[in-house]
Scaffold this motif. Structure first.
Motif, PDB file in Angstrom:
ATOM      1  N   GLU A 182       0.835  -1.198   0.000  1.00 58.80           N
ATOM      2  CA  GLU A 182       0.000   0.000   0.000  1.00 58.80           C
ATOM      3  C   GLU A 182       0.871   1.250   0.000  1.00 58.80           C
ATOM      4  O   GLU A 182       1.819   1.367   0.771  1.00 58.80           O
ATOM      5  CB  GLU A 182      -0.899  -0.001   1.241  1.00 58.80           C
ATOM      6  N   GLU A 183       0.552   2.171  -0.868  1.00 52.00           N
ATOM      7  CA  GLU A 183       1.282   3.433  -0.941  1.00 52.00           C
ATOM      8  C   GLU A 183       0.454   4.516  -0.262  1.00 52.00           C
ATOM      9  O   GLU A 183      -0.526   5.008  -0.811  1.00 52.00           O
ATOM     10  CB  GLU A 183       1.563   3.804  -2.403  1.00 52.00           C
ATOM     11  N   LEU A 184       0.838   4.875   0.950  1.00 54.33           N
ATOM     12  CA  LEU A 184       0.158   5.953   1.659  1.00 54.33           C
ATOM     13  C   LEU A 184       0.870   7.271   1.381  1.00 54.33           C
ATOM     14  O   LEU A 184       2.085   7.290   1.181  1.00 54.33           O
ATOM     15  CB  LEU A 184       0.162   5.676   3.163  1.00 54.33           C
ATOM     16  N   PRO A 185       0.143   8.377   1.373  1.00 55.13           N
ATOM     17  CA  PRO A 185       0.795   9.676   1.181  1.00 55.13           C
ATOM     18  C   PRO A 185       1.849   9.909   2.256  1.00 55.13           C
ATOM     19  O   PRO A 185       1.762   9.369   3.361  1.00 55.13           O
ATOM     20  CB  PRO A 185      -0.370  10.670   1.317  1.00 55.13           C
ATOM     21  N   GLU A 186       2.837  10.700   1.932  1.00 56.02           N
ATOM     22  CA  GLU A 186       3.903  10.989   2.882  1.00 56.02           C
ATOM     23  C   GLU A 186       3.321  11.602   4.153  1.00 56.02           C
ATOM     24  O   GLU A 186       2.467  12.489   4.103  1.00 56.02           O
ATOM     25  CB  GLU A 186       4.914  11.952   2.258  1.00 56.02           C
TER      26      GLU A 186
END
Length: 761
Positions: free
Chosen positions: A287-291
């Motif tokens: 999963e790519e979560l926002p920074e």
């Protein structure tokens, strides 16, 4: 044309002969049951003979000697019928049918006829499905309601057969997966069992299902995600799997034999279920979560119990906006599964579970778990009921639980962690141990050891003995390594001689040595039954240099240390407060002023012991008339060390960080951001009172367990005569697991942790 066909014919002939050999071998191994298997081969129809041969050819030994012809004939007939009558029949290759529809079992479950019942129950449910994936989603949404089976760790065994799960009305993730796989296969959907022995963050194991639909797709059993596949609460956890680590990889079962076995954590030694490594498919799902955004998990527990309860959960941000509204997960959800909500790291949120008072939660980052401990009376009033027939299988995200525990439950949890760890790691490290070479990163440490005497009831002693040399060609250090093997001979225990990974002057006190020694201790506990409270280090010359440096910084892992003919360089003895230390030096060993340094240490240790009679136990001897070689007079150090056993929870901790830093020392710890070389911390405990006498860091973690305090009374922390903390503390699985994973030492685990911010003058 014939010249091109010939290689193909030869290859086909070779494969056929090999297959016939496997079939013949299976019949020979079936012993008294051979007549049953031959009868099955004789009575099967010609159109289905290939399937029967496939089953017998790759059949596990346990089944070769027990399964009857009637069972096999019925299984094959129903499997072919389900496949051939399904709307998606042409979408399923024959090899997939043979391996993932035809088999009568997935793992180690009881062998039984589930096809007849499941085909009658579920064939109509999927008759309009156009693809096997669509059919699998329909099954996952309906099978468990139809069978009245739900998730529960209170099931009798993990590898239950469908009838066993139906009878109990419950199953864990493994049993649920077996049910869904069998329901799929019963109606002609290829399905297989998938799992990992241990998530990469060591939070537990898990099992789920893959179904074939123009490629393999995953779904959680009793964890339906509508009509979708390739979704599930465990997806982000699976994305961190490690393909080349046998403990942290992900495997799918294969009935046909493969080079690897499926790791069944409930029966680790079993080798009759084969597997393929499918880790790569899952690591692409991260999963790519926002920074600046991380998931925070929430769980509500019955106080003093490991039972989770379902409560309404609301989360509001600083602007007063409700950003989440849902429920905590109860015992109908997978044990490793908690509701998780993406929050902005560093921000403060208002969280309420049920009618409990609101709490403020600051999002700290990855792996954060917020626990609501609810009294039994309050839990009865607050817990929401689930309507009969409601879908209580869906889940969200996974991490270990953290909850209040009794002393007995805490001990049981430590035992569970140790049993799981020891079984898995012993298997994973077997090859490393047999090779007699430890590897960390690019460095290698060959080793040799021997075992002396009978094993005591509490476990063997371990003497790690460091050779001399250093700053010399490899051949010189190799010679010193060989010499060290003969130098000492403890009457009882494991005498362990490692070969330094480098040939530098400081070969025994570089930063990587600490990790290697931790690995040595762990492996000797696993493979030779070493008592972690009876670990000793010793070394001669350059090895003695290492003892001077390592003993203070590894003191909490050792029972005693012996330094022979070495030089301390810049190190100090402060950290030896709870580690008996013996020093031996030739009185004439003047090179690098070794003898003068030894005399200085003798004076320092004597002074420290005089000021603190309960600490700094030491025995220092300068051997008269001896130079760098002491003619083995220093051997007395071995027996002296063996008189001592480690003190894991001393009443006073003096922690002097070296240039190589550690985040814990006895029952003290610091977070990573507060690690700093050469800092000094000194904390005393008297019953329930902890007094910080000195601290060069602004934040300190004080850890406790039932050996140290009474959890029914307040704990007080004092600094400069001011009370920084006074309250009761609760045991939690989160702290137990964290402190266990740091060292994998069941005798040095803590069940509660107090974070203390220290005013700086």
């Amino acid at each position: 044309m014939m010249q091109y066909m010939l290689p193909f014919i030869l290859i086909f002939f070779s494969i056929s002969v090999q297959a016939d050999d496997l079939l013949k071998s299976s019949l020979e191994r079936s012993q008294d049951n051979r007549a049953e298997l031959e009868n099955a081969l004789k009575k099967v129809t010609p159109a289905q003979r290939e399937g029967m041969e496939f089953l017998i050819r790759y059949m596990p030994g346990r089944d070769l000697t027990t399964l009857k012809a009637e069972f096999l004939l019925k299984n094959v007939k129903l499997a072919y019928h389900a496949w051939e009558s399904s709307p998606w029949h042409r979408q399923i290759p024959k090899d997939v049918f043979l391996n993932d529809i035809l088999p009568y079992a997935s793992i180690s479950e009881t062998r039984e006829d589930w096809r007849s019942d499941f085909f009658k129950r579920f064939a109509d449910l999927v008759k309009d499905a156009k693809t096997p994936g669509e059919a699998a989603a329909l099954l996952n949404n309906n099978v468990f309601k139809e069978l009245n089976v739900k998730y529960s760790t209170k099931r009798k065994r993990p590898d239950q057969s469908p009838s066993e799960s139906i009878e109990q009305g419950m199953a864990s993730c493994s049993g649920l997966s077996v049910v869904l796989i069998d329901a799929c296969r019963a109606v002609g959907v290829p399905a297989r069992f998938v799992g990992t022995p241990l998530w990469s963050n060591r939070s537990g194991n898990h099992s789920w299902v893959e179904v074939y639909d123009n490629g393999w797709h995953f779904t959680g059993a009793c964890e339906a995600t509508g009509t979708d596949l390739n979704k599930g609460w465990f997806a982000s956890r699976a994305a961190t799997a490690v393909r080349d680590n046998p403990i942290h990889a992900i495997y799918a079962t294969s009935y046909k034999q493969t080079p690897i076995h499926f790791p069944m954590v409930w029966d680790w030694d079993a080798r009759y279920v084969y597997a393929v490594n499918v880790t790569d498919r899952y690591t692409r799902l991260k999963e790519e979560l926002p920074e600046g955004i991380q998931r925070v998990m929430f769980v509500a527990m019955r106080k003093g119990s490991t039972d989770r309860i379902r409560l309404p959960l609301t989360i509001t941000n600083q602007a007063g906006e409700e950003i989440y509204s849902g429920h905590t997960n109860d015992e109908s959800f997978d044990r490793n599964d908690h509701v998780s909500v993406p929050l902005k790291v560093g921000e403060l949120y208002t969280v309420q579970a049920g009618e409990t008072p609101e709490i403020k939660v600051k999002a700290k980052g990855k792996d954060q778990l917020v626990t609501f401990n609810i009294s039994n009376a309050a839990a009865s009033d607050l817990q929401e009921s689930v309507e009969p027939g409601a879908d209580n299988c869906f889940t969200a995200e996974s991490l270990p639980t953290a909850n209040a525990l009794t002393a007995k439950a805490a001990r049981a949890y430590v035992n569970m962690l140790w049993n799981r760890y020891s079984k898995m790691e012993k298997a994973a490290r077997q090859k490393e141990h047999q090779s007699r070479v430890l590897k960390i990163g690019e460095l290698s440490m060959p080793f040799w050891y021997k075992v002396n005497g009978e094993k005591p009831v509490a476990g063997r002693s371990l003497f790690i003995s460091m050779h001399g040399g250093g700053g010399a060609p490899a051949a010189v250090n190799d010679g010193q390594y060989e010499n060290q093997k003969r130098l000492y001979n403890p009457g009882e225990g494991v005498y362990f001689v490692p070969r330094a990974p480098t040939n530098t002057w400081n070969l025994w006190h570089q930063g990587h040595i600490d990790g290697f020694f931790q690995r040595i201790i762990e492996n000797m506990v696993l493979f030779e039954g070493v008592n972690p409270n009876r670990v000793y280090i010793m070394g001669y010359s350059a090895g003695g240099d290492g003892v001077y440096q390592l003993a203070p910084r590894l003191a909490d892992r050792l029972a005693a240390a012996a330094m022979m003919a070495g030089h301390p360089n810049e190190t100090r003895p402060d950290g030896l407060r709870n580690l008996p230390f013996t020093l031996h030096m030739g009185a004439l060993d003047g090179a690098y002023n070794r003898n003068k340094k030894a005399a200085e240490w003798k004076a320092m240790l004597a002074d420290l012991h005089k000021k603190d009679p309960d600490g700094y136990i030491n025995f220092v001897k300068l051997h008269e008339g001896k130079g760098h070689w002491m003619d083995l007079e220093d051997r007395v150090a071995v027996a002296w060390m063996a008189e001592h056993t480690r003190i894991s929870t001393p009443d006073l901790v003096v922690w002097r960080q070296d240039d190589v830093t550690h985040n814990r020392f006895y029952w003290l710890a610091v977070n990573k951001q507060h690690l700093k070389g050469r800092t000094l911390i000194r904390v005393k405990r008297e019953g329930q009172i902890f007094t910080i006498e000195h601290s060069d860091v602004s934040q300190l973690l004080i850890r406790v367990n039932d050996e140290m305090i009474n959890f029914d009374k307040n704990v007080t922390v004092i600094h400069n005569e001011k009370v920084l903390f006074r309250d009761k503390v609760t045991r939690s699985t989160e702290t137990i697991e964290k402190t266990f994973q740091e060292r994998h030492d069941p005798t040095a685990v803590f069940s509660a942790e107090i974070e203390i911010n220290i005013p700086q003058s």
